[in-house]
Scaffold this motif. Sequence first.
Motif, PDB file in Angstrom:
ATOM      1  N   UNK A  25       0.792  -1.223   0.000  1.00  8.10           N
ATOM      2  CA  UNK A  25       0.000   0.000   0.000  1.00  8.10           C
ATOM      3  C   UNK A  25       0.826   1.276   0.000  1.00  8.10           C
ATOM      4  N   UNK A  26       1.984   1.258   0.615  1.00  5.88           N
ATOM      5  CA  UNK A  26       2.772   2.494   0.707  1.00  5.88           C
ATOM      6  C   UNK A  26       3.098   3.102  -0.662  1.00  5.88           C
ATOM      7  N   UNK A  27       3.538   2.304  -1.643  1.00  4.63           N
ATOM      8  CA  UNK A  27       3.792   2.930  -2.958  1.00  4.63           C
ATOM      9  C   UNK A  27       2.530   3.529  -3.580  1.00  4.63           C
ATOM     10  N   UNK A  28       1.378   2.893  -3.331  1.00  2.30           N
ATOM     11  CA  UNK A  28       0.129   3.414  -3.896  1.00  2.30           C
ATOM     12  C   UNK A  28      -0.278   4.728  -3.253  1.00  2.30           C
ATOM     13  N   UNK A  29       0.206   4.986  -2.035  1.00  4.30           N
ATOM     14  CA  UNK A  29      -0.157   6.200  -1.316  1.00  4.30           C
ATOM     15  C   UNK A  29       0.865   7.308  -1.481  1.00  4.30           C
ATOM     16  N   UNK A  36      -6.114   3.949   0.462  1.00  2.11           N
ATOM     17  CA  UNK A  36      -6.261   4.737   1.679  1.00  2.11           C
ATOM     18  C   UNK A  36      -7.370   4.186   2.561  1.00  2.11           C
ATOM     19  N   UNK A  37      -8.476   3.768   1.958  1.00  4.49           N
ATOM     20  CA  UNK A  37      -9.564   3.195   2.761  1.00  4.49           C
ATOM     21  C   UNK A  37      -9.106   1.941   3.486  1.00  4.49           C
ATOM     22  N   UNK A  38      -8.360   1.093   2.788  1.00  6.27           N
ATOM     23  CA  UNK A  38      -7.855  -0.123   3.422  1.00  6.27           C
ATOM     24  C   UNK A  38      -6.810   0.208   4.474  1.00  6.27           C
ATOM     25  N   UNK A  39      -5.907   1.143   4.165  1.00  6.90           N
ATOM     26  CA  UNK A  39      -4.878   1.535   5.122  1.00  6.90           C
ATOM     27  C   UNK A  39      -5.496   2.121   6.378  1.00  6.90           C
ATOM     28  N   UNK A  91       2.135  -0.487  11.210  1.00  2.68           N
ATOM     29  CA  UNK A  91       1.009  -0.018  10.419  1.00  2.68           C
ATOM     30  C   UNK A  91       0.906   1.500  10.333  1.00  2.68           C
ATOM     31  N   UNK A  92       1.468   2.223  11.296  1.00  2.00           N
ATOM     32  CA  UNK A  92       1.287   3.675  11.319  1.00  2.00           C
ATOM     33  C   UNK A  92       1.866   4.394  10.098  1.00  2.00           C
ATOM     34  N   UNK A  93       2.935   3.889   9.474  1.00  2.00           N
ATOM     35  CA  UNK A  93       3.362   4.558   8.235  1.00  2.00           C
ATOM     36  C   UNK A  93       2.251   4.625   7.181  1.00  2.00           C
ATOM     37  N   UNK A  94       1.373   3.620   7.155  1.00  2.00           N
ATOM     38  CA  UNK A  94       0.240   3.668   6.222  1.00  2.00           C
ATOM     39  C   UNK A  94      -0.699   4.813   6.580  1.00  2.00           C
ATOM     40  N   UNK A  95      -0.933   4.982   7.888  1.00  2.00           N
ATOM     41  CA  UNK A  95      -1.798   6.078   8.321  1.00  2.00           C
ATOM     42  C   UNK A  95      -1.211   7.423   7.920  1.00  2.00           C
ATOM     43  N   UNK A  96       0.061   7.643   8.201  1.00  2.00           N
ATOM     44  CA  UNK A  96       0.656   8.950   7.896  1.00  2.00           C
ATOM     45  C   UNK A  96       0.739   9.192   6.391  1.00  2.00           C
ATOM     46  N   UNK A 117      -4.327  14.689  -2.015  1.00  2.00           N
ATOM     47  CA  UNK A 117      -5.699  14.540  -2.506  1.00  2.00           C
ATOM     48  C   UNK A 117      -6.637  14.354  -1.310  1.00  2.00           C
ATOM     49  N   UNK A 118      -7.626  15.247  -1.116  1.00  2.00           N
ATOM     50  CA  UNK A 118      -8.509  15.130   0.052  1.00  2.00           C
ATOM     51  C   UNK A 118      -9.304  13.836   0.071  1.00  2.00           C
ATOM     52  N   UNK A 119      -9.645  13.298  -1.108  1.00  2.00           N
ATOM     53  CA  UNK A 119     -10.366  12.039  -1.147  1.00  2.00           C
ATOM     54  C   UNK A 119      -9.534  10.879  -0.642  1.00  2.00           C
ATOM     55  N   UNK A 120      -8.220  10.966  -0.816  1.00  2.00           N
ATOM     56  CA  UNK A 120      -7.317   9.940  -0.305  1.00  2.00           C
ATOM     57  C   UNK A 120      -7.046  10.138   1.181  1.00  2.00           C
ATOM     58  N   UNK A 121      -6.955  11.388   1.609  1.00  2.00           N
ATOM     59  CA  UNK A 121      -6.592  11.689   2.993  1.00  2.00           C
ATOM     60  C   UNK A 121      -7.750  11.532   3.972  1.00  2.00           C
ATOM     61  N   UNK A 122      -8.977  11.756   3.520  1.00  2.00           N
ATOM     62  CA  UNK A 122     -10.129  11.788   4.433  1.00  2.00           C
ATOM     63  C   UNK A 122     -10.297  10.513   5.263  1.00  2.00           C
ATOM     64  N   UNK A 123     -10.148   9.282   4.692  1.00  2.00           N
ATOM     65  CA  UNK A 123     -10.339   8.090   5.523  1.00  2.00           C
ATOM     66  C   UNK A 123      -9.404   8.011   6.723  1.00  2.00           C
TER      67      UNK A 123
END
Length: 312
Positions: free
Chosen positions: A40-44, A60-63, A90-95, A102-108
Amino acid sequence: DGEKVAEAAVECLQEIYLRSLGHETAPHALVSSRPLTHLLLPALSPGGGGAPEGVAAASSRLAAACSAEAWSMYEASPSPDAAALLANQMLPLFYASFSHPDPGVAEPAVDTAAKIVAAAGKLLRAAKRGGPPPDPLGTLSVHLPRVLDAACARMKYPPRDPYFGMRPDADSSDTDDDAEAHRHSLRKLYVRIVRIAPDACLERCRAALENAWRSSDPSETEAALRLLYHHPEGTAGRGVRAGAAADKILPLLVAATSSSPPGTGAGTLARHPHDGVRLLYFEVAARYAVAFRADAGLAATALPDLLGGLTG
């Protein structure tokens, strides 16, 4: 195409996760999987190989779901040191999600940020009742300040934005609406942080104002005033509480009423050329009206400028 396949794959993994929530060990196994982080990290990442918007949003939703689960496991674990290792994984995924442009990616990720703030509040209350409880993850020393910094940074409008959320309806778009909704979520998160760490948030207000005075970008000034505007929502409703809190806030008000950033062509904020900055300044002054009544010197400094700004 490849983008749709990648998005579908992430959504499939998300569905597996959601369906596994009824089984005690399944979500824990998914959360503790290191390959998930590497996937997931590369996708984010917004640059350097970042994924298309649809893939990033699904990731982002999964992360967000997995990082929230990891945090819950950390809080509930009888062995905090061991659980901290999982949460740190897991917290690197959150950050990565929370800081995505992109607000749509960040909102979850806002929900996970709220969990971190709530956990910090529990630790602070426990510390007041006795000695500081164990916090191997650094909730108070590391993550609360980091969430505060990220939230404040993300609340800012883009540099030189001519609208600040006041875009005419004919010129608005779904992207604008998503961004404004995300800022609303971040402002609510900021108020939550004020409730548990008001002094740290005041310092953030002070730093933001100082930064605004060094910049000619109106978005910096709007961001600083926005923090000052929302601060009392976390401390004393919609007014300024007498005593120590007011003593700390009044110097910030003096700074806001007596100067203006360079290069704006304005003597003070009441005459700032940007409509959004000027409007927010008047809203801040109205919210802190009790401070003007309590301090004759501040009133003498601010009211002529306020009246002059209103009358031109």
